[in-house]
Motif scaffolding. Structure first.
Motif, mmCIF file in Angstrom:
data_model
loop_
_atom_site.group_PDB
_atom_site.id
_atom_site.type_symbol
_atom_site.label_atom_id
_atom_site.label_comp_id
_atom_site.label_asym_id
_atom_site.label_seq_id
_atom_site.Cartn_x
_atom_site.Cartn_y
_atom_site.Cartn_z
ATOM 1 N N TRP A 4 0.891 -1.148 -0.105
ATOM 2 C CA TRP A 4 -0.024 0.003 -0.169
ATOM 3 C C TRP A 4 0.908 1.336 0.110
ATOM 4 O O TRP A 4 0.613 2.431 -0.803
ATOM 5 C CB TRP A 4 -0.856 0.095 1.346
ATOM 6 N N ILE A 5 2.113 1.306 0.981
ATOM 7 C CA ILE A 5 2.851 2.371 0.700
ATOM 8 C C ILE A 5 3.503 2.542 -0.901
ATOM 9 O O ILE A 5 3.326 4.025 -1.308
ATOM 10 C CB ILE A 5 3.867 1.917 1.578
ATOM 11 N N GLN A 6 4.110 1.779 -1.557
ATOM 12 C CA GLN A 6 4.396 1.946 -2.733
ATOM 13 C C GLN A 6 3.192 2.228 -3.738
ATOM 14 O O GLN A 6 3.431 3.128 -4.690
ATOM 15 C CB GLN A 6 4.736 0.458 -3.381
ATOM 16 N N LEU A 7 2.184 1.707 -3.698
ATOM 17 C CA LEU A 7 0.778 2.120 -4.387
ATOM 18 C C LEU A 7 0.554 3.670 -4.229
ATOM 19 O O LEU A 7 0.218 4.320 -5.361
ATOM 20 C CB LEU A 7 -0.348 1.389 -4.100
ATOM 21 N N LEU A 8 0.548 3.972 -2.947
ATOM 22 C CA LEU A 8 0.202 5.549 -2.601
ATOM 23 C C LEU A 8 1.170 6.415 -2.960
ATOM 24 O O LEU A 8 0.884 7.656 -3.725
ATOM 25 C CB LEU A 8 -0.235 5.572 -1.286
ATOM 26 N N THR A 9 2.672 5.844 -2.988
ATOM 27 C CA THR A 9 3.472 6.767 -3.307
ATOM 28 C C THR A 9 3.693 6.930 -4.995
ATOM 29 O O THR A 9 3.919 8.160 -5.322
ATOM 30 C CB THR A 9 5.046 5.971 -2.884
ATOM 31 N N GLY A 10 3.324 5.917 -5.547
ATOM 32 C CA GLY A 10 3.420 6.081 -7.100
ATOM 33 C C GLY A 10 2.149 6.991 -7.418
ATOM 34 O O GLY A 10 2.371 7.702 -8.308
ATOM 35 N N ALA A 11 1.215 6.592 -7.153
ATOM 36 C CA ALA A 11 -0.140 7.354 -7.458
ATOM 37 C C ALA A 11 -0.021 8.851 -6.865
ATOM 38 O O ALA A 11 -0.308 9.893 -7.839
ATOM 39 C CB ALA A 11 -1.384 6.921 -6.758
ATOM 40 N N GLY A 12 0.462 9.180 -5.801
ATOM 41 C CA GLY A 12 0.674 10.546 -5.212
ATOM 42 C C GLY A 12 1.678 11.161 -6.274
ATOM 43 O O GLY A 12 1.424 12.524 -6.313
ATOM 44 N N SER A 13 2.715 10.456 -6.433
ATOM 45 C CA SER A 13 3.804 11.342 -7.336
ATOM 46 C C SER A 13 3.298 11.615 -8.599
ATOM 47 O O SER A 13 3.508 12.771 -9.152
ATOM 48 C CB SER A 13 5.180 10.343 -7.516
ATOM 49 N N LEU A 14 2.526 10.957 -9.154
ATOM 50 C CA LEU A 14 2.157 11.186 -10.687
ATOM 51 C C LEU A 14 0.953 12.278 -10.482
ATOM 52 O O LEU A 14 1.079 13.151 -11.368
ATOM 53 C CB LEU A 14 1.669 9.822 -11.184
ATOM 54 N N TYR A 17 5.106 1.040 -8.668
ATOM 55 C CA TYR A 17 4.002 -0.007 -8.985
ATOM 56 C C TYR A 17 4.593 -1.224 -9.458
ATOM 57 O O TYR A 17 4.009 -2.312 -9.099
ATOM 58 C CB TYR A 17 3.411 0.557 -10.213
ATOM 59 N N SER A 18 5.588 -1.340 -10.293
ATOM 60 C CA SER A 18 6.168 -2.542 -10.674
ATOM 61 C C SER A 18 6.977 -3.457 -9.462
ATOM 62 O O SER A 18 6.753 -4.545 -9.102
ATOM 63 C CB SER A 18 7.301 -2.259 -11.859
ATOM 64 N N ALA A 19 7.326 -2.526 -8.516
ATOM 65 C CA ALA A 19 8.062 -3.066 -7.249
ATOM 66 C C ALA A 19 7.067 -3.813 -6.450
ATOM 67 O O ALA A 19 7.256 -4.767 -5.732
ATOM 68 C CB ALA A 19 9.009 -2.352 -6.690
ATOM 69 N N ALA A 20 5.716 -3.055 -6.296
ATOM 70 C CA ALA A 20 4.760 -3.670 -5.373
ATOM 71 C C ALA A 20 4.275 -4.735 -5.831
ATOM 72 O O ALA A 20 3.829 -5.589 -4.898
ATOM 73 C CB ALA A 20 3.583 -2.613 -5.447
ATOM 74 N N ILE A 21 4.424 -5.211 -7.127
ATOM 75 C CA ILE A 21 3.873 -6.564 -7.474
ATOM 76 C C ILE A 21 4.789 -7.809 -6.929
ATOM 77 O O ILE A 21 4.266 -8.598 -6.477
ATOM 78 C CB ILE A 21 3.542 -6.368 -9.096
ATOM 79 N N TYR A 22 6.151 -7.596 -7.468
ATOM 80 C CA TYR A 22 6.986 -8.699 -7.016
ATOM 81 C C TYR A 22 7.272 -8.691 -5.460
ATOM 82 O O TYR A 22 7.610 -9.797 -5.347
ATOM 83 C CB TYR A 22 8.036 -8.823 -8.124
#
Length: 290
Positions: A168-178, A209-214
């Motif tokens: 969730w941290i990686q997801l929010l970081t990616g979305a917030g940055s974009l 997002y890519s890191a969040a998956i694997y």
């Protein structure tokens, strides 16, 4: 003289000269960014939640090269497995063949593996384990208190509530940055520095997002998919760095001519190719050093 029958269009100034500004452009930029976030998030959730789920929290014990079970979901497929215990191997139900596990199998970030050859072996093991987990029933060879037992489980689809906090941290970081980058660009759409800031935000989304998956996989995921996602993670990280270097070269004070920024993309592409083609022996030289 201007035609009194036609409304004048305001102009805005930027790095590339005066351009006409339309009232809908900022909204369109934010709408496009929001749609990009939504589409990327759907893909991420689909890839993560479609993986077979054992319902066990696994950690690596590098000092003993073991994979340990430290918790199981109360209603998960592995609820009968002893906790804490060592997950020795995974096999197919009714088959003699099994795959003995090592600590590297549950490493979150494959880039920390020392050499590219070892990383390739990791990918091969991940592919074999992922194929095994696609079976209707698998056997977990578990060791606890000096005794080894077999626990037969039926892998199921992973529930969204099982996703770790790091996901969730990686997801929010990616979305917030974009979205932040898009907002700055929407305020000054023709300014080169705002565009570079938006590119940096988009690159963070690609990397996170890519890191969040694997990195949030439970045990295994197809090795080919991990390699593609790892390349995207590297591309996003390098792209973010390149965009920020370019930004600081022109903002808040211009240090070079904008044309000099054209040097940065080919250098970044060369670093990316070195990693993807696995030219060095060590991953530290192909990933961490750039």
């Amino acid at each position: 003289m201007p035609d009194p029958g036609k409304a004048s269009v305001p102009l805005v100034s930027g790095e590339w000269g005066d351009r006409p500004m339309t009232h809908w452009l900022p909204n369109r930029i934010m709408q496009a960014a929001a749609l990009a976030c939504l589409g990327a998030s759907i893909v991420v959730f689909w890839l993560v939640l479609s993986q077979p789920w054992l319902g066990a929290t696994l950690i690596a014990a590098p000092e003993s090269r073991q994979v340990r079970i430290v918790a199981v979901a109360a209603e998960g497929p592995s609820r009968l497995a002893p906790v804490p215990s060592r997950l020795v191997a995974v096999g197919a139900d009714g088959a003699v063949k099994r795959i003995d596990l090592v600590a590297t199998d549950v490493v979150e970030e494959p880039d920390v593996i020392e050499t590219y050859e070892m990383a390739r072996q990791f990918m091969q093991r991940q592919t074999a384990l992922a194929a095994l987990l696609q079976q209707e029933r698998v056997v977990l060879h578990v060791q606890a208190g000096g005794n080894t037992t077999q626990v037969i489980v039926a892998p199921s689809r992973r529930p969204i509530t099982d996703l770790p906090s790091s996901f969730w941290i990686q997801l929010l970081t990616g979305a917030g940055s974009l979205l932040l980058g898009a907002w700055v660009m929407a305020l000054r759409p023709y300014d080169l520095s705002s565009r570079l800031f938006a590119v940096a935000g988009a690159m963070i989304l690609v990397s996170a997002y890519s890191a969040a998956i694997y990195s949030s996989r439970e045990l295994a995921m197809d090795g080919g998919l991990i390699r593609v996602l790892g390349a995207l993670n590297n591309f996003g990280a390098l792209g973010f760095g390149a965009a920020m270097i370019a930004l600081f070269l022109i903002y808040p004070r211009r240090l070079v001519r904008p044309s000099m920024l054209l040097i940065i993309p080919p250098v970044t592409a060369a670093f990316f190719a070195i990693n993807v083609l696995q030219l060095p022996d060590r991953q530290a030289d192909g990933v961490q050093l750039p």
